[in-house]
Design an enzyme around this catalytic site. Sequence first.
Site, PDB file in Angstrom:
ATOM      1  N   ARG A  47      17.786  61.071  98.654  1.00  0.00           N
ATOM      2  CA  ARG A  47      18.482  62.325  98.942  1.00  0.00           C
ATOM      3  C   ARG A  47      17.463  63.446  98.797  1.00  0.00           C
ATOM      4  O   ARG A  47      16.346  63.219  98.339  1.00  0.00           O
ATOM      5  CB  ARG A  47      19.744  62.543  98.081  1.00  0.00           C
ATOM      6  CG  ARG A  47      19.793  62.016  96.712  1.00  0.00           C
ATOM      7  CD  ARG A  47      18.805  62.616  95.746  1.00  0.00           C
ATOM      8  NE  ARG A  47      18.864  64.060  95.735  1.00  0.00           N
ATOM      9  CZ  ARG A  47      17.876  64.853  95.361  1.00  0.00           C
ATOM     10  NH1 ARG A  47      16.716  64.357  94.952  1.00  0.00           N
ATOM     11  NH2 ARG A  47      17.984  66.159  95.392  1.00  0.00           N
ATOM     12  N   GLY A  48      17.899  64.649  99.188  1.00  0.00           N
ATOM     13  CA  GLY A  48      16.945  65.749  99.264  1.00  0.00           C
ATOM     14  C   GLY A  48      16.493  65.846 100.716  1.00  0.00           C
ATOM     15  O   GLY A  48      16.135  64.830 101.336  1.00  0.00           O
ATOM     16  N   ALA A  49      16.532  67.072 101.265  1.00  0.00           N
ATOM     17  CA  ALA A  49      16.360  67.238 102.714  1.00  0.00           C
ATOM     18  C   ALA A  49      15.064  66.636 103.275  1.00  0.00           C
ATOM     19  O   ALA A  49      15.112  65.812 104.202  1.00  0.00           O
ATOM     20  CB  ALA A  49      16.484  68.726 103.062  1.00  0.00           C
ATOM     21  N   ARG A  87      24.204  62.023 107.056  1.00  0.00           N
ATOM     22  CA  ARG A  87      24.509  63.229 106.257  1.00  0.00           C
ATOM     23  C   ARG A  87      24.372  64.441 107.186  1.00  0.00           C
ATOM     24  O   ARG A  87      23.396  64.542 107.921  1.00  0.00           O
ATOM     25  CB  ARG A  87      23.574  63.358 105.053  1.00  0.00           C
ATOM     26  CG  ARG A  87      23.899  62.349 103.959  1.00  0.00           C
ATOM     27  CD  ARG A  87      23.239  62.702 102.642  1.00  0.00           C
ATOM     28  NE  ARG A  87      23.990  63.696 101.890  1.00  0.00           N
ATOM     29  CZ  ARG A  87      23.499  64.310 100.804  1.00  0.00           C
ATOM     30  NH1 ARG A  87      22.290  64.043 100.361  1.00  0.00           N
ATOM     31  NH2 ARG A  87      24.231  65.196 100.160  1.00  0.00           N
ATOM     32  N   GLN A 196      22.237  65.891  89.928  1.00  0.00           N
ATOM     33  CA  GLN A 196      20.819  65.781  90.315  1.00  0.00           C
ATOM     34  C   GLN A 196      19.925  66.516  89.304  1.00  0.00           C
ATOM     35  O   GLN A 196      18.782  66.135  89.074  1.00  0.00           O
ATOM     36  CB  GLN A 196      20.591  66.389  91.712  1.00  0.00           C
ATOM     37  CG  GLN A 196      21.180  65.592  92.848  1.00  0.00           C
ATOM     38  CD  GLN A 196      22.568  66.066  93.233  1.00  0.00           C
ATOM     39  OE1 GLN A 196      23.316  66.571  92.410  1.00  0.00           O
ATOM     40  NE2 GLN A 196      22.932  65.890  94.481  1.00  0.00           N
ATOM     41  N   ASP A 237      18.455  72.913 102.248  1.00  0.00           N
ATOM     42  CA  ASP A 237      18.748  71.819 103.178  1.00  0.00           C
ATOM     43  C   ASP A 237      18.676  72.291 104.620  1.00  0.00           C
ATOM     44  O   ASP A 237      18.387  71.510 105.520  1.00  0.00           O
ATOM     45  CB  ASP A 237      20.127  71.235 102.884  1.00  0.00           C
ATOM     46  CG  ASP A 237      20.048  70.452 101.593  1.00  0.00           C
ATOM     47  OD1 ASP A 237      20.143  71.078 100.525  1.00  0.00           O
ATOM     48  OD2 ASP A 237      19.819  69.233 101.654  1.00  0.00           O
ATOM     49  N   ASN A 247      22.021  75.350 100.479  1.00  0.00           N
ATOM     50  CA  ASN A 247      21.415  74.490  99.453  1.00  0.00           C
ATOM     51  C   ASN A 247      22.547  73.946  98.589  1.00  0.00           C
ATOM     52  O   ASN A 247      23.726  74.274  98.788  1.00  0.00           O
ATOM     53  CB  ASN A 247      20.385  75.265  98.625  1.00  0.00           C
ATOM     54  CG  ASN A 247      19.553  74.346  97.747  1.00  0.00           C
ATOM     55  OD1 ASN A 247      19.080  73.299  98.196  1.00  0.00           O
ATOM     56  ND2 ASN A 247      19.398  74.679  96.476  1.00  0.00           N
ATOM     57  N   LYS A 248      22.188  73.113  97.624  1.00  0.00           N
ATOM     58  CA  LYS A 248      23.171  72.459  96.767  1.00  0.00           C
ATOM     59  C   LYS A 248      24.209  73.451  96.242  1.00  0.00           C
ATOM     60  O   LYS A 248      23.867  74.554  95.819  1.00  0.00           O
ATOM     61  CB  LYS A 248      22.443  71.791  95.602  1.00  0.00           C
ATOM     62  CG  LYS A 248      23.313  71.065  94.612  1.00  0.00           C
ATOM     63  CD  LYS A 248      24.254  70.065  95.246  1.00  0.00           C
ATOM     64  CE  LYS A 248      23.569  69.031  96.093  1.00  0.00           C
ATOM     65  NZ  LYS A 248      24.490  68.200  96.884  1.00  0.00           N
TER      66      LYS A 248
HETATM   67  O1  MRU Z   1      22.856  66.317  97.958  1.00  0.00           O
HETATM   68  P1  MRU Z   1      21.382  66.326  97.772  1.00  0.00           P
HETATM   69  O2  MRU Z   1      20.941  65.807  96.452  1.00  0.00           O
HETATM   70  O3  MRU Z   1      20.662  65.681  98.929  1.00  0.00           O
HETATM   71  O4  MRU Z   1      21.002  67.873  97.801  1.00  0.00           O
HETATM   72  C1  MRU Z   1      19.659  68.244  97.692  1.00  0.00           C
HETATM   73  C2  MRU Z   1      19.444  69.711  97.639  1.00  0.00           C
HETATM   74  O5  MRU Z   1      20.354  70.493  97.745  1.00  0.00           O
HETATM   75  C3  MRU Z   1      18.020  70.165  97.546  1.00  0.00           C
HETATM   76  O6  MRU Z   1      17.931  71.368  96.852  1.00  0.00           O
HETATM   77  C4  MRU Z   1      17.472  70.370  98.971  1.00  0.00           C
HETATM   78  O7  MRU Z   1      17.651  69.202  99.727  1.00  0.00           O
HETATM   79  C5  MRU Z   1      16.046  70.735  98.971  1.00  0.00           C
HETATM   80  S1  MRU Z   1      15.028  69.393  98.491  1.00  0.00           S
HETATM   81  C6  MRU Z   1      13.422  69.845  98.618  1.00  0.00           C
END
Ligand code: MRU
Length: 361
Positions: A47-49, A87, A196, A237, A247-248
């Site tokens: 996970r993470g963009a 996603r 996270q 994201d 973002n999250k």
């Molecule tokens: O749901 P996730 O864990 O994929 O969400 C991740 C985030 O919101 C991060 O802050 C974002 O992807 C940036 S990662 C460099």
Amino acid sequence: MAEIRPIALRNGVLELIDQRRLPSVETVIRCRGARETARAINRMVVRGAPAIGVAAAFGIALEAARFRKSRLLEDYDAASSLLLASRPTAVNLAWALSCLRPLAVAAAEAGMTPARLSRRLVSQARRMLIDDVAANRAIGEHGAKLIRRRGPLVTHCNAGALATAGYGTAVGVIRRAWELDNSREVYAGETRPYLQGSRLTAWEFTKLGIPVTLMTDSMAGRLFQSRAIAAVVVGTDRTAANGDVANKVGTYPLAVLARRHGVPFFVAAPTSSIDLDCPHGDAIPIEERDASEVTHVAGRRVAADGVKVFNPAFDVTPAELVTAIITEQGVVRGNYVTGLRRVVSRAQSARAAVTKAALSS
Ligand code: MRU
């Protein structure tokens, strides 16, 4: 300390650190094609963009070996759709798949074998992985220079090595700022409901030896009232053309707090997370996740039976609350519309040269 690398290709198989099991268990999940990779992304193994973008690139590259020779492009597009559906919010998935598509187009025109296309795509996915780490290091350099005040930094979710191909975006900025001034400390929000922050970010900072203090997300207001925060640094994201930042979930309240307390709010955004086709934040699709993430903690129900649940995985911070967007191509502030176009166009020129070289190889 060995750098954390969440994505690796070993013996022709994609290995992903299983982030669902961290920090207690360090293990990997293996993917051999697009379907397995899409499932791993959907189930949050990776996970993470930026990380899901690079993982998707490897997933489609491995899948290509099974494409039909007479239908290379159709099969590429079908595998792409499968990965894109895994996603919806992070634009990096679409970015990675569209960067690789010209290779499938050229392969179809040339009547290339699927095996050869697969090798070409794998080599481009490897390049993407290397470039992502380099981009994060550049973001770290640019971003650390912006943090001029003394005092603790605040971050949210995990925008670290685990969320990328390595090093991290927001965490990269904090790492570099800490190298320049190791009296700094970090506050990390636990990031309900998926945790996270407590499971991944706290783990990464602890491994790095950077002092980190964990708080629940609702404690941020008290933190801003009681400590002189130097800056908030988060990832993204998808950042829209006008500078609105998805973002999250929980990022927007931090931005509001930062503005209220006169604290700079920085977004670390590789250009692969900037979507110029998306005019503003209202157009960003926001993923809604399963109710059980909110009703249950560590597999045990904590909420009243029958309660309705609101569980958006992301929120949108309006551009007006963002002090600066830090990209690998430089820092954008003020007029986001022109600034973001400028950095994306620089990145596209660099990428076009890479694609041209790959096409002639
Ligand atoms: O749901 P996730 O864990 O994929 O969400 C991740 C985030 O919101 C991060 O802050 C974002 O992807 C940036 S990662 C460099």
